[in-house]
Design a protein around this motif. Structure first.
Motif, PDB file in Angstrom:
ATOM      1  N   UNK A 239       0.581  -1.119   0.344  1.00  0.00           N
ATOM      2  CA  UNK A 239       0.212  -0.201  -0.140  1.00  0.00           C
ATOM      3  C   UNK A 239       1.115   1.095  -0.435  1.00  0.00           C
ATOM      4  N   UNK A 240       2.375   0.884   0.080  1.00  0.00           N
ATOM      5  CA  UNK A 240       2.908   2.315   0.034  1.00  0.00           C
ATOM      6  C   UNK A 240       2.594   3.119  -1.082  1.00  0.00           C
ATOM      7  N   UNK A 241       2.555   3.015  -1.768  1.00  0.00           N
ATOM      8  CA  UNK A 241       1.694   4.314  -3.153  1.00  0.00           C
ATOM      9  C   UNK A 241       1.894   6.018  -2.904  1.00  0.00           C
ATOM     10  N   UNK A 242       2.433   6.338  -3.416  1.00  0.00           N
ATOM     11  CA  UNK A 242       2.269   8.100  -3.360  1.00  0.00           C
ATOM     12  C   UNK A 242       0.491   8.406  -3.495  1.00  0.00           C
ATOM     13  N   UNK A 243       1.134   9.842  -3.515  1.00  0.00           N
ATOM     14  CA  UNK A 243       0.134  10.418  -3.447  1.00  0.00           C
ATOM     15  C   UNK A 243      -1.124  10.491  -4.018  1.00  0.00           C
ATOM     16  N   UNK A 244      -0.846  10.613  -5.563  1.00  0.00           N
ATOM     17  CA  UNK A 244      -1.660  10.067  -6.507  1.00  0.00           C
ATOM     18  C   UNK A 244      -1.878   9.377  -7.038  1.00  0.00           C
ATOM     19  N   UNK A 245      -1.434   8.512  -6.829  1.00  0.00           N
ATOM     20  CA  UNK A 245      -1.379   6.765  -7.150  1.00  0.00           C
ATOM     21  C   UNK A 245      -2.687   6.762  -6.066  1.00  0.00           C
ATOM     22  N   UNK A 246      -2.549   7.357  -5.058  1.00  0.00           N
ATOM     23  CA  UNK A 246      -3.649   6.390  -3.778  1.00  0.00           C
ATOM     24  C   UNK A 246      -5.542   7.325  -4.162  1.00  0.00           C
TER      25      UNK A 246
END
Length: 382
Positions: free
Chosen positions: A351-358
């Motif tokens: 779940x370690x996504x970048x903010x845009x990917x979230x």
């Protein structure tokens, strides 16, 4: 010089290298910054590296707009030795490493008034630090950096220090308050006084009573978490990543998606809850760390805080559900600390996504970007 703040355990972190149970040199996107890549074009690979290329840069590839180390067929860094040490460090010293390898699992968030240093939980040595630390303390924001958003974050972090209630209850209460404050901001009625009122002992007590009166069936929560976990794991399965862990839980997840005995599963849910509660102190530190590190971004507003809180809640429930499945696969025996630690690392990496990917994930997976409280209560349960 801009002030830097950090948790009290931050400086105690050291990489445990070959003793690591979940190495960051495998099944991990290892970024290589431009400056390092320029240096690597002039350096030859150590002789021990299995596949010899003309220079170190030739072991990298472009991915997602950046450059990363090309992993081998076992999804390992080509510079990882058989004894789980870095061949580059052995040959050239630490200075040869990319910024990612040098800094991980440290992270710095740069605000206008100060910088916040954190350790990410996707490293098992960080989890061990939390388990060993008698009293984890997170720093206060400097006076010139305080605002309504930092005030909300501090109040929410404080809620997770309440030892008299579960993480689940605190999640439900804090998300409800956050949604109310988000609505107040949209109506231009957000103020320090309003924040204080929502987080007051009387208001939280009243909210707690109301939430406890709501029926949140365990089986509904289990079903939704089961679907979320399978959806989250799809791409990792396609790429063959984290298979040592996912193959131990996903077959059972698929089986439970089709059928199960309701009474038996209810009982297992109650039994697992007792195992889960044993780690409440550690999980509370995990939640507080996630709020400190991810809830408030340097350029974030209250909507982004709501989105980040949803992601943190989903991350928590996926950790819990993964361990519920693993616990059942292991015959419903005691939940070992090492098992909890490794699956906590696994899910935080997944779940370690970048903010845009979230944002993109949530927009593609849910009808609304901002959840209603009812949906978060469905996946969190009680």
């Amino acid at each position: 010089m801009m002030e830097r703040i950090k948790p009290n355990y931050y400086d105690r972190f050291t990489c445990i290298a070959d003793k690591c149970t979940f190495t960051c040199c495998q099944e991990w996107k290892i970024a290589v910054d431009n400056e390092t890549n320029r240096k690597w074009k002039k350096k030859y690979p150590p002789q021990e590296v299995k596949v010899q290329r003309k220079n170190l840069s030739a072991y990298t590839t472009k991915k997602d707009g950046g450059r990363v180390i090309r992993l081998d067929e076992e999804h390992k860094c080509p510079f990882l030795s058989e004894n789980r040490l870095c061949r580059l460090v052995s040959a050239y010293g630490d200075s040869v490493l990319s910024e990612t390898c040098t800094v991980f699992p440290r992270e710095v968030h740069r605000f206008e008034t100060h910088e916040e240093e954190v350790l990410m939980p996707c490293c098992p040595a960080v989890i061990d630090l939390w388990a060993e630390e008698e009293n984890v303390v997170f720093p206060e924001v400097p006076e010139n950096g305080r605002n309504l958003r930092t005030m909300i974050r501090e109040k929410m972090m404080e809620m997770f220090r309440n030892k008299e209630q579960s993480i689940e209850e605190t999640l439900l209460e804090s998300f409800y308050i956050l949604l109310e404050l988000y609505q107040a901001e949209q109506e231009d009625t957000l103020s320090e006084e309003r924040i204080e009122n929502y987080f007051s002992r009387e208001a939280v007590k009243e909210l707690k009573t109301a939430i406890l009166a709501i029926d949140l069936p365990f089986l509904d929560t289990m079903d939704e978490c089961n679907e979320l976990l399978q959806d989250l794991a799809v791409n990792y399965q396609k790429e063959g990543l984290y298979q040592d862990y996912l193959t131990k839980i996903l077959p059972l997840a698929e089986q439970l998606s089709e059928r199960y005995d309701a009474d038996e599963m209810e009982q297992k849910g109650q039994d697992f809850a007792k195992q889960w509660e044993k780690y409440r102190k550690l999980l509370a530190v995990f939640m507080e760390n996630e709020l400190f590190s991810d809830l408030l971004m340097p350029d974030g507003d209250l909507e982004s805080m709501v989105i980040q809180m949803q992601w943190i809640a989903m991350e928590y429930t996926m950790i819990r559900h993964s361990l519920f499945l693993k616990w059942m696969q292991d015959g419903c025996r005691d939940l070992a600390y090492e098992t909890l630690r490794d699956y906590l690392v696994l899910i935080t990496r997944m779940t370690g996504y970048e903010e845009d990917d979230i944002y993109e994930y949530l927009e593609n997976s849910f009808d609304e970007l901002v959840w209603e409280w009812g949906y978060l209560s469905l996946i969190v349960g009680k």
